[in-house]
Each structure stands twice: as C-alpha cells, then as structure tokens.
Design an enzyme around this catalytic site. Structure first.
Site, short mmCIF file in Angstrom:
data_model
loop_
_atom_site.label_atom_id
_atom_site.label_comp_id
_atom_site.label_asym_id
_atom_site.label_seq_id
_atom_site.Cartn_x
_atom_site.Cartn_y
_atom_site.Cartn_z
N GLY A 1 -5.87 -5.03 -3.61
CA GLY A 1 -6.04 -6.54 -2.86
C GLY A 1 -5.77 -7.32 -4.03
N CYS B 1 -2.10 1.28 4.67
CA CYS B 1 -2.86 0.60 3.31
C CYS B 1 -1.29 -0.91 3.86
CB CYS B 1 -2.59 0.40 1.93
SG CYS B 1 -3.61 -0.52 0.81
N ASN B 2 -1.56 -2.38 3.55
CA ASN B 2 -1.05 -3.67 4.54
C ASN B 2 -0.09 -3.69 2.65
OD1 ASN B 2 -0.89 -4.52 7.10
ND2 ASN B 2 -2.38 -3.39 6.35
N THR B 3 -1.52 -3.64 1.43
CA THR B 3 -1.07 -3.94 0.50
C THR B 3 -0.15 -2.85 -0.23
OG1 THR B 3 -3.99 -5.02 0.02
CG2 THR B 3 -2.36 -5.16 -1.76
N CYS C 1 -4.87 -6.66 7.40
CA CYS C 1 -5.32 -4.84 6.16
C CYS C 1 -6.38 -3.93 7.41
CB CYS C 1 -6.80 -6.14 5.76
SG CYS C 1 -7.41 -5.09 4.09
N ASP D 1 -4.46 5.64 2.24
CA ASP D 1 -5.38 3.79 2.26
C ASP D 1 -6.09 3.59 0.18
OD1 ASP D 1 -5.63 1.08 2.73
OD2 ASP D 1 -7.35 2.11 3.02
#
Ligand code: DGL
Length: 279
Positions: A47, A77-79, A190, A14
C-alpha cells in the site's frame, strides 16, 4: 457444456495473507479446481509503496506463478490490481482477473442510498481505481474514500481482533461515517480487511452494509472458466498449494484463521528479481 478438463491450477496472488479471503471463496465456489496461492509477505505491505515498486513486485510474483503453469491468474490484491493490472495482462498468456471491478459491482449492487464508502490502502485510494470502477457500474453513485495504512500491518501481524484492531478501525471509520452519514455501504477495498470484518461491522453499525470483492471475484473466475477454459472435474482430488516469500510460521498463524485444518503445508519461495527498479 463440454469440459476440456484443463487440470492446471488457478493461480492467486496477493502481497500477503489478504488474498486468502478471495482464495477461500474460490475454493468454496469451485471445489473441483486446483489452486496455487502466492503471498509476497516478505515485501508487504504494498500500500505505501510507489506505483513502480508495486508493478515490479507484482510482475515478479506473476512470473513465478506463470512458471508454475497456472491456467488463469487472480490478482487478489486491490493495490496490485489498481496499479498493475494492464501490465499483468500484457505479461500473462493466460486470462487475468483483478479484484477492483468485482468489488465495484458488489458495492453498486448493495447500496440503496447511492453513497458508498471505500476503505483501502493508500496506493489504491491514490490510484482512483474505485471511483472510476464504481462510476462505470453506476455513474450516479457518490464515492467517499478513506486510506487505512495501519490495517494491513495489523492483519499481517495476526492482530485481527482486540483493542489495537478496534482503535485503528474506529480511527478510520468514525470520521468518515460522521462526515458522510448518507453512506449505507462500506466496500472493503483491500483483501486483507475481511479478516477484520467483525470489528469493522461493529464499528460501522447496523445501518451500513459491509461488502468485499471475494464473492464477485469468484463469480468472475467461474464465468471465465465457463467461457474460455471449461471446468475441471477432479472429483474431490483437487490439489491446493500455498506459498509465501515471507516467514512461513507467521503466515501459517494468520492463514489458519481463514482455512483451519484445510490449510495445506505452506511453502517458502524465493523470487527472482526480474525487474530492475533503478535505471
Ligand atoms: N491485500 C492488499 C490489497 O488488497 C494489501 C496491499 C498491501 O500490501 O498494502 O490492497
């Protein structure tokens, strides 16, 4: 099933402390697997960064984890998942799991009204990854998105509760929920945001289910191990390592909230810049 007993760790990445919320669920669900976590806290938040920067930083973190001989990679990590998952899959010679698809599945399973609110970083919102993934899970669903740029820095600073957290969360959620009263499910898009869960749940109110990708990501990892690699049985001797590119004391302060006394000593890592950002 036969176990080929691949004792190598599952790698988890992440931009900072957020992926610990996924790691925690992984360790709960797969207690016999060793893990290796890397937080790129030295360069968080991801982000607001450009997609090229997120790809470059992600690639460097992935290279480090692969160099430590992980058997599977979780991009927690979504980003990074939204902007770099295909690149990571090209780079890695091991199976890769992202968090966006599992998050979409969790939201699709939870909603009754069919209207989901997604809160995420600016990078994830701009990528459009969640509307696409939720649409794949159920094309009839309506998705509203809200970027929350101040929340990752708050969590990284350890301010997960109190007046600052309350004010920032209210500032994002109240207008979104007022504009779309049909939203009955709020997806934390997130991995940092579950650390703010008590505040988020209080502000969202009882009629809104708050879901995240940790549980469904752990299931995706479990499925991949079963299908491709087999389960390890380390009978209580699984080894866990956690590393950060940032300040070890600051990382430890936040990480202790997630892991308490199960937190291993946090290692400091310097990454090789393997990707040039400028032509
Ligand atoms: N945990 C990351 C995510 O899930 C935070 C990204 C950031 O560093 O801004 O998107």
């Amino acid at each position: 099933m036969t176990t080929r007993a691949d004792r190598r760790p599952v790698g988890v990445f992440d931009s900072g402390v957020g992926g610990l919320t996924v790691l925690s669920e992984l360790r709960r669900r797969l207690p016999d697997e060793s893990t290796l976590y890397l937080g790129d806290n030295g360069r968080a938040p991801y982000g607001p960064r450009s997609a090229d920067e997120v790809r470059a930083f992600t690639s460097e973190c992935v290279a480090w984890l692969l160099g430590q001989d992980v058997k599977l990679l979780v991009v927690a990590c979504n980003t990074a998942t939204a902007q770099a998952l295909p690149l990571v899959r090209d780079q890695a010679d091991v199976p890769v799991v992202g968090v966006v698809r599992p998050g979409a599945v969790a939201a699709a399973a939870a909603t009754r009204s069919g209207h989901v609110g997604v809160v995420a970083t600016a990078g994830t919102v701009t990528s459009g990854a969640y509307p696409v993934a939720i649409g794949e899970a159920n094309p009839a669903m309506i998705v509203s998105q809200q970027a929350c740029p101040t929340l990752v820095p708050l969590v990284e600073a350890g301010k997960v509760e109190g007046p600052d957290a309350e004010r920032e969360v209210r500032g994002y959620l109240e207008p979104m929920l007022a504009e779309d009263p049909e939203i009955d499910t709020l997806l934390l898009g997130c991995t940092h945001y579950p650390l703010l869960r008590p505040t988020i749940e209080r502000v969202a109110g009882r009629g809104v289910a708050v879901v995240d990708s940790a549980f469904t990501t752990a299931i995706a990892v479990e499925d991949l191990l079963d299908a491709l690699l087999g389960r390890t049985d380390l009978s209580g001797s699984a080894r866990h390592r956690i590393a950060t590119t940032g300040d070890v004391a600051a990382f430890t302060g936040v990480a202790e909230r997630v892991f308490g006394d199960r937190l291993p000593g946090v290692e400091s890592v310097r990454l090789e810049a393997t990707v040039s950002l400028k032509a």
